[in-house]
Design an enzyme around this catalytic site. Structure first.
Site, PDB file in Angstrom:
ATOM      1  N   HIS A  71       0.823  -1.215   0.000  1.00  0.00           N
ATOM      2  CA  HIS A  71       0.000   0.000   0.000  1.00  0.00           C
ATOM      3  C   HIS A  71       0.855   1.262   0.000  1.00  0.00           C
ATOM      4  O   HIS A  71       0.377   2.342   0.323  1.00  0.00           O
ATOM      5  CB  HIS A  71      -0.919   0.004   1.221  1.00  0.00           C
ATOM      6  CG  HIS A  71      -1.731  -1.228   1.351  1.00  0.00           C
ATOM      7  ND1 HIS A  71      -2.574  -1.673   0.354  1.00  0.00           N
ATOM      8  CD2 HIS A  71      -1.808  -2.154   2.347  1.00  0.00           C
ATOM      9  CE1 HIS A  71      -3.153  -2.796   0.737  1.00  0.00           C
ATOM     10  NE2 HIS A  71      -2.695  -3.114   1.934  1.00  0.00           N
ATOM     11  N   HIS A 105      -8.111  -4.567  -1.017  1.00  0.00           N
ATOM     12  CA  HIS A 105      -7.659  -5.946  -1.164  1.00  0.00           C
ATOM     13  C   HIS A 105      -8.579  -6.750  -2.083  1.00  0.00           C
ATOM     14  O   HIS A 105      -8.437  -7.963  -2.196  1.00  0.00           O
ATOM     15  CB  HIS A 105      -7.601  -6.644   0.202  1.00  0.00           C
ATOM     16  CG  HIS A 105      -6.806  -5.910   1.214  1.00  0.00           C
ATOM     17  ND1 HIS A 105      -7.370  -5.346   2.340  1.00  0.00           N
ATOM     18  CD2 HIS A 105      -5.488  -5.630   1.272  1.00  0.00           C
ATOM     19  CE1 HIS A 105      -6.417  -4.760   3.052  1.00  0.00           C
ATOM     20  NE2 HIS A 105      -5.273  -4.911   2.423  1.00  0.00           N
TER      21      HIS A 105
END
EC number: 2.7.1.121
Length: 331
Positions: A58, A218
């Site tokens: 991320h 995700h």
């Protein structure tokens, strides 16, 4: 796989080694743990220490926000995977100055379990650690306490770090973080999956030309999957949900964050911001400080999210306070 990696199983370690080498002015590894990034610009005076973290993939979240008057340490897990309890504990040992530490991270079950274990280990050493979970993703659950943390992490982390820099005690810093979280609302859209470096394959299936509004970083399910629509129509959908959830009214003031998920061109992000700006002005809402860019990504996922933060004088002051990190600076 259209990625430049060596061995997928070594991708996180190699990324961290490269990051510390490149950003040596700001950070180093913890003495005993190369999954913990610590600030080289921590205050000399004792203060509450801010520890953030979660799965890798991320970037620049989380390690990119370790530096002066922002996070003091970041704990890094494998791709989309919580760090284990030991580095969570080691981060506390590396930065605590006697005033306690605040853990902050997105609300994911693995992170909650492992950071809680790290806090328990620290408590055994007499170090107080409190936790604030970020829950800004409005579509991820009906109950706020069950929601995911996404790009709103940046807002909550910044507010708490600024409070710590002012010398507030742990209870007060935690209260600020909770206030920032309660006033932060996000929702995103995905146009593709991200690619796992270990397998070289997409995390989930999405056909060419499809998009999903409300999808998580995700690949968690969103509202609906449909053909890709023009930017204004996508923004209108997301803003409709955000404004309704916030009960946003004319005369209010907000922080705006357009967050790229890794694969969406910055050009497209500004096209989306343009429409957000139009909508808020039409509604009589003042934009205090817009941010546009890749702040919390999902590797190579094509997509973006919109975050709105309801402001008052306290939050404005905290979010505008100076800081200096590799990926976030304010003078």
């Amino acid at each position: 796989m259209r990625r430049l990696v060596n061995d997928g199983y070594e991708a996180v370690e190699e990324m961290l080694a490269g990051y510390v080498a490149a950003q040596g002015k700001y950070v180093d590894f913890a003495e005993n743990d190369k999954r913990v990034i610590v600030s080289k610009q921590m205050s000399e005076e004792p203060r509450v220490r801010i520890i953030i973290g979660g799965g890798s993939g991320h970037e620049p979240l989380f390690l990119g926000y370790v530096g002066k008057d922002f996070a003091d340490a970041a704990v890094v897990g494998n791709v989309n995977t919580s760090p284990s309890p030991e580095p969570c504990y080691n981060a506390v040992k590396a930065v605590d100055s006697g005033k306690g530490c605040l853990y902050m991270y997105g609300n994911y079950a693995g992170d909650v379990m492992n950071f809680d274990m790290g806090a328990e280990m620290a408590a055994d050493d007499g170090i107080r650690v409190e936790t604030v979970l970020v829950t800004d993703d409005i579509y991820s659950a009906e109950k706020v306490e069950d929601r995911r943390g996404v790009a709103g992490d940046l807002i909550v982390f910044k507010a708490a770090a600024s409070a710590a820099a002012k010398g507030l005690d742990l209870d007060a810093v935690k209260q600020v973080a909770e206030k920032a979280n309660a006033n932060t609302y996000s929702m995103g859209v995905a146009l593709s999956s991200s690619t796992l470096p270990v397998t070289g394959k997409a995390i989930f299936e999405m056909n060419e030309g499809e998009m999903e509004v409300g999808m998580g970083i995700h690949g968690e399910p969103g509202i609906k999957r449909s053909s890709i629509e023009p930017a204004d129509k996508v923004v209108d959908q997301i803003m409709g949900y955000l404004i309704e959830e916030m009960k946003l009214t004319s005369g209010e003031e907000v922080h705006v964050l357009i967050n790229g998920l890794g694969g969406l061109p910055v050009m497209d992000q500004y096209i989306c911001y343009r429409r957000v700006d139009e909508i808020l002005k039409e509604k009589g809402v003042h934009i205090h400080h817009p941010l546009v860019g890749n702040y919390a990504t999902s590797m190579d996922m094509i997509g973006m999210s919109i975050t709105l933060v309801r402001l008052d004088d306290e939050l404005k002051e905290l979010l505008d306070a100076p800081c200096d990190t590799p990926y976030f600076k304010l003078d």
